[in-house]
Design a protein around this motif. Sequence first.
Motif: not given
Length: 229
Positions: A113-120, A124-131, A140-143, A188-191
């Motif tokens: 459950a924690i893993l799924k939320k973290l990868y979500d 989200d941050m990948d999408r926001l970075a690209q946009a 989102t980064n703070l959250e 780095e977040h994914a790492e």
Amino acid sequence: MTNSDDVGLERSSAQFSLSVLLQRKLEKLILDGELKPGDKLNELELSKRFGTSRGPIREAMQNLCARGLAEAVRNRGVFVRTITPVEAFELYDVRAALFGLAGRLLTDRIDDAILKKLYDYVEDMDRLAQAQQYSDYYRTNLEFHDYLVRSAGNKMLVREYHSFVDRLHLCRMRGLVNSGALTISNREHAEMIDAAASGNNQRAQETFFRHVARAKLRFRSSLEEAGLT
């Protein structure tokens, strides 16, 4: 019949609750950037804005000073705190140590459950970075970081970590928003997630520590580019 002591306690409790609410509203204005470092917190203007008396406003401002988000200057008033580069670098160093500990503790608690939320969060941050949606990415980064630390399961760590991060909010946006920094940071977040999921406490601690150390370098670089060091 209600005695005078009970009435006094009720009034004190109500004022305390109001001052806490006002403190949170002021914190949001500061962290959202509406109130910037160096801005004066005017009691009269804030009391009119929030429709309250100046007493709870004054108490909320005192609490902000205690948290390091504001500072009282004698004979001048209360101002949103300005963090010097040297202070920021020191805050990054302590935050790195605390965040490394969070990674070490999280490794023993992480589940699907924690893993799924973290990868979500990472998606989200990948999408926001690209946009190039910098403000949304920052929130989102703070959250994401808050969730990581809370998931470590140590309340004292959460409290101490936030005491440093709150002050870094006053200068941290600059370190994130420059060319490519958002994408690099999210990689780095994914790492970090992978390290925590590996079950290797030492690897997780080092990866979490390294993320903040790299953020410090990005912040230093942004200051140098702006000629502020």
